[in-house]
Design an enzyme around this catalytic site. Structure first.
Site, PDB file in Angstrom:
ATOM      1  N   ALA A  65     -40.831 -28.076-100.871  1.00 36.65           N
ATOM      2  CA  ALA A  65     -41.753 -27.341-100.431  1.00 36.65           C
ATOM      3  C   ALA A  65     -41.451 -26.278 -99.868  1.00 36.65           C
ATOM      4  CB  ALA A  65     -42.530 -28.423 -99.209  1.00 36.65           C
ATOM      5  N   GLY A 109     -39.796 -31.828-101.904  1.00 40.33           N
ATOM      6  CA  GLY A 109     -41.025 -32.042-102.579  1.00 40.33           C
ATOM      7  C   GLY A 109     -40.940 -31.677-104.192  1.00 40.33           C
ATOM      8  N   GLU A 112     -39.792 -35.110-105.250  1.00 41.62           N
ATOM      9  CA  GLU A 112     -41.038 -36.091-105.310  1.00 41.62           C
ATOM     10  C   GLU A 112     -41.907 -35.691-106.305  1.00 41.62           C
ATOM     11  OE1 GLU A 112     -41.596 -34.762-101.203  1.00 41.62           O
ATOM     12  OE2 GLU A 112     -41.342 -36.940-100.675  1.00 41.62           O
ATOM     13  N   GLU A 132     -34.758 -33.218 -96.609  1.00 40.18           N
ATOM     14  CA  GLU A 132     -35.689 -32.849 -95.571  1.00 40.18           C
ATOM     15  C   GLU A 132     -35.038 -33.243 -94.104  1.00 40.18           C
ATOM     16  OE1 GLU A 132     -36.378 -34.502 -98.134  1.00 40.18           O
ATOM     17  OE2 GLU A 132     -38.449 -34.157 -98.816  1.00 40.18           O
TER      18      GLU A 132
HETATM   19  N1  DAK Z   1     -38.485 -22.923 -99.465  1.00 45.63           N
HETATM   20  C1  DAK Z   1     -38.644 -21.554 -99.418  1.00 45.63           C
HETATM   21  N2  DAK Z   1     -37.596 -20.763 -99.683  1.00 45.63           N
HETATM   22  C2  DAK Z   1     -36.671 -21.588-100.577  1.00 45.63           C
HETATM   23  C3  DAK Z   1     -36.468 -22.815-100.463  1.00 45.63           C
HETATM   24  C4  DAK Z   1     -37.564 -23.660 -99.958  1.00 45.63           C
HETATM   25  N3  DAK Z   1     -37.604 -24.932-100.201  1.00 45.63           N
HETATM   26  N4  DAK Z   1     -35.401 -23.174-101.261  1.00 45.63           N
HETATM   27  C5  DAK Z   1     -34.890 -21.957-101.681  1.00 45.63           C
HETATM   28  N5  DAK Z   1     -35.657 -20.900-101.183  1.00 45.63           N
HETATM   29  C6  DAK Z   1     -35.519 -19.560-101.333  1.00 45.63           C
HETATM   30  C7  DAK Z   1     -34.237 -19.059-100.380  1.00 45.63           C
HETATM   31  O1  DAK Z   1     -34.647 -18.536 -99.102  1.00 45.63           O
HETATM   32  C8  DAK Z   1     -33.765 -17.807-101.179  1.00 45.63           C
HETATM   33  O2  DAK Z   1     -34.657 -16.893-100.662  1.00 45.63           O
HETATM   34  P1  DAK Z   1     -34.200 -15.326-100.304  1.00 45.63           P
HETATM   35  O3  DAK Z   1     -33.219 -15.471 -99.307  1.00 45.63           O
HETATM   36  O4  DAK Z   1     -33.511 -14.792-101.464  1.00 45.63           O
HETATM   37  O5  DAK Z   1     -35.337 -14.372-100.187  1.00 45.63           O
HETATM   38  C9  DAK Z   1     -33.901 -18.045-102.458  1.00 45.63           C
HETATM   39  O6  DAK Z   1     -34.948 -19.048-102.764  1.00 45.63           O
HETATM   40  C10 DAK Z   1     -32.672 -18.565-103.094  1.00 45.63           C
HETATM   41  O7  DAK Z   1     -32.149 -19.565-102.567  1.00 45.63           O
HETATM   42  P2  DAK Z   1     -30.390 -19.487-102.147  1.00 45.63           P
HETATM   43  O8  DAK Z   1     -30.040 -18.077-101.736  1.00 45.63           O
HETATM   44  O9  DAK Z   1     -30.679 -20.556-100.792  1.00 45.63           O
HETATM   45  O10 DAK Z   1     -29.803 -20.197-103.166  1.00 45.63           O
HETATM   46  P3  DAK Z   1     -28.549 -21.045-103.385  1.00 45.63           P
HETATM   47  O11 DAK Z   1     -28.122 -21.059-104.885  1.00 45.63           O
HETATM   48  O12 DAK Z   1     -27.653 -20.321-102.314  1.00 45.63           O
HETATM   49  O13 DAK Z   1     -28.874 -22.522-102.761  1.00 45.63           O
HETATM   50  C11 DAK Z   1     -30.432 -24.528-102.586  1.00 45.63           C
HETATM   51  C12 DAK Z   1     -29.901 -23.323-103.484  1.00 45.63           C
HETATM   52  C13 DAK Z   1     -31.274 -25.247-103.229  1.00 45.63           C
HETATM   53  C14 DAK Z   1     -29.307 -25.326-102.190  1.00 45.63           C
HETATM   54  C15 DAK Z   1     -30.848 -24.016-101.066  1.00 45.63           C
HETATM   55  O14 DAK Z   1     -31.877 -22.729-101.406  1.00 45.63           O
HETATM   56  C16 DAK Z   1     -31.711 -24.858-100.472  1.00 45.63           C
HETATM   57  O15 DAK Z   1     -31.116 -25.575 -99.620  1.00 45.63           O
HETATM   58  N6  DAK Z   1     -32.887 -24.846-100.193  1.00 45.63           N
HETATM   59  C17 DAK Z   1     -33.721 -25.559 -99.370  1.00 45.63           C
HETATM   60  C18 DAK Z   1     -33.599 -27.121 -99.959  1.00 45.63           C
HETATM   61  C19 DAK Z   1     -34.718 -27.848 -99.139  1.00 45.63           C
HETATM   62  O16 DAK Z   1     -34.193 -28.137 -98.026  1.00 45.63           O
HETATM   63  N7  DAK Z   1     -35.622 -28.590 -99.722  1.00 45.63           N
HETATM   64  C20 DAK Z   1     -36.465 -29.588 -99.261  1.00 45.63           C
HETATM   65  C21 DAK Z   1     -37.664 -28.634 -98.365  1.00 45.63           C
HETATM   66  S1  DAK Z   1     -38.765 -29.983 -97.269  1.00 45.63           S
HETATM   67  C22 DAK Z   1     -45.518 -33.191 -97.591  1.00 45.63           C
HETATM   68  C23 DAK Z   1     -45.241 -33.152 -98.983  1.00 45.63           C
HETATM   69  C24 DAK Z   1     -44.192 -32.533 -99.503  1.00 45.63           C
HETATM   70  C25 DAK Z   1     -43.028 -32.112 -98.119  1.00 45.63           C
HETATM   71  C26 DAK Z   1     -43.413 -32.292 -97.016  1.00 45.63           C
HETATM   72  C27 DAK Z   1     -44.786 -32.523 -96.663  1.00 45.63           C
HETATM   73  N8  DAK Z   1     -46.748 -33.691 -97.212  1.00 45.63           N
HETATM   74  C28 DAK Z   1     -47.753 -34.368 -98.220  1.00 45.63           C
HETATM   75  C29 DAK Z   1     -47.136 -33.785 -95.931  1.00 45.63           C
HETATM   76  C30 DAK Z   1     -41.754 -31.549 -98.828  1.00 45.63           C
HETATM   77  C31 DAK Z   1     -41.053 -31.088 -97.914  1.00 45.63           C
HETATM   78  C32 DAK Z   1     -39.772 -30.327 -98.430  1.00 45.63           C
HETATM   79  O17 DAK Z   1     -39.521 -30.315 -99.603  1.00 45.63           O
END
Ligand code: DAK
Length: 258
Positions: A65, A109, A112, A132
């Protein structure tokens, strides 16, 4: 309808939906999930579409997400709007088969979303995870429930508690994905599987989805009865006569969804 965060192409009875927010690794924001729900509704209503393939880019299916969009929201906002509730429902309501073709990151997400599809074909570059916990939250779109059913409690706990990623090989070994292929072959494999499904009776593919999905929600005895009754019910279709007749006549069945 034209979409800004998706590329949708329909050909040969397959609707290919590509998540398209490359600047954020296809992070799922409200717009993308809304458009995805709309694209699936349109695919569902389009008689030409018989199977759907959902994919991302080479680098990311979806990295979760959108953290930037979520970070400042309050409890009142996320609870009050039931954040992503309606969007997730739109995916689950789709009665046509959906294949997730996953390359690169499928995190949070994104993982998921892939698990909400009917099955996952992974590139050897795929990485799955529920990180998360690193953000101070738990999975919110089914991760604690679905991943546990796919891979068992121990591995699910490991993934959710440590936030580590699982590579494609481990994902296949543990039952999260149905097949792993070289990244270059991913779309060929997914489209090939979709083409195979598109040639079946749509009545039967819907019945398969209903029966397999019931296995998550019913006690075994009820699920077995549900399956048997569906099997019986399909004898009321022309497609059952055609399928069995074609086998006996040693020819390929021509299903007409009747
Ligand atoms: N959200 C926003 N931006 C993201 C992102 C994300 N999840 N993942 C990556 N980006 C963006 C980065 O900020 C970066 O943007 P700029 O800095 O260039 O502007 C760009 O994508 C490239 O990312 P990186 O520079 O970080 O790239 P790397 O190759 O170094 O790393 C990575 C890739 C995938 C390992 C890293 O980006 C990362 O760790 N991303 C976050 C992964 C994460 O934590 N995902 C979980 C998110 S929480 C719900 C339903 C669903 C959910 C919640 C509630 N309800 C029904 C209530 C879900 C929650 C989640 O998914």
């Amino acid at each position: 309808m034209a979409f800004e965060t998706l590329i949708v192409e329909i050909s040969d009875h397959i609707c290919l939906i590509r998540l398209n927010r490359p600047e954020a690794l296809n992070a799922l924001n409200t717009q993308l999930l809304g458009e995805l729900g709309q694209a699936l509704r349109e695919a569902e209503e389009n008689e030409k579409v018989r199977c759907i393939v959902l994919t991302g880019s080479e680098k990311a299916f979806a990295a979760g997400a959108d953290i930037a969009e979520m970070s400042q929201q309050s409890f009142v906002e996320v609870f009050g709007s039931d954040l992503f509730g309606a969007e997730a429902e739109a995916i689950l309501r789709c009665r046509k088969p959906i294949i997730a073709a996953v390359a690169g990151y499928a995190l949070g997400g994104g993982c998921e979303l892939a698990m909400m599809c009917d099955f996952i074909i992974a590139a050897d570059t795929a990485k799955f995870g529920q990180p998360e916990i690193n953000l101070g939250v738990v999975a919110g779109m089914g991760g604690t429930q679905r991943l546990t059913r796919f891979v068992g409690k121990s591995k699910s706990m490991d993934m959710h508690l440590t936030g580590r990623f699982m590579d494609a090989e481990e994902a296949e070994k543990s039952g999260l994905v149905s097949r792993v292929v070289p990244a270059k072959k991913l779309m060929e494999e997914a489209m090939g599987a979709a083409a195979k499904i598109a040639r079946k009776s749509a009545l039967t593919t819907m019945a398969v989805k209903e029966a397999v999905n019931r296995s998550y929600e019913m006690p075994l005895r009820e699920g077995l009865l549900f399956e048997r009754r569906l099997f019986h019910a399909l004898f009321a279709t022309e497609d059952q006569k055609e399928g069995m007749g074609a086998f006996l006549e040693k020819r390929e069945a021509q299903f007409r969804d009747k």
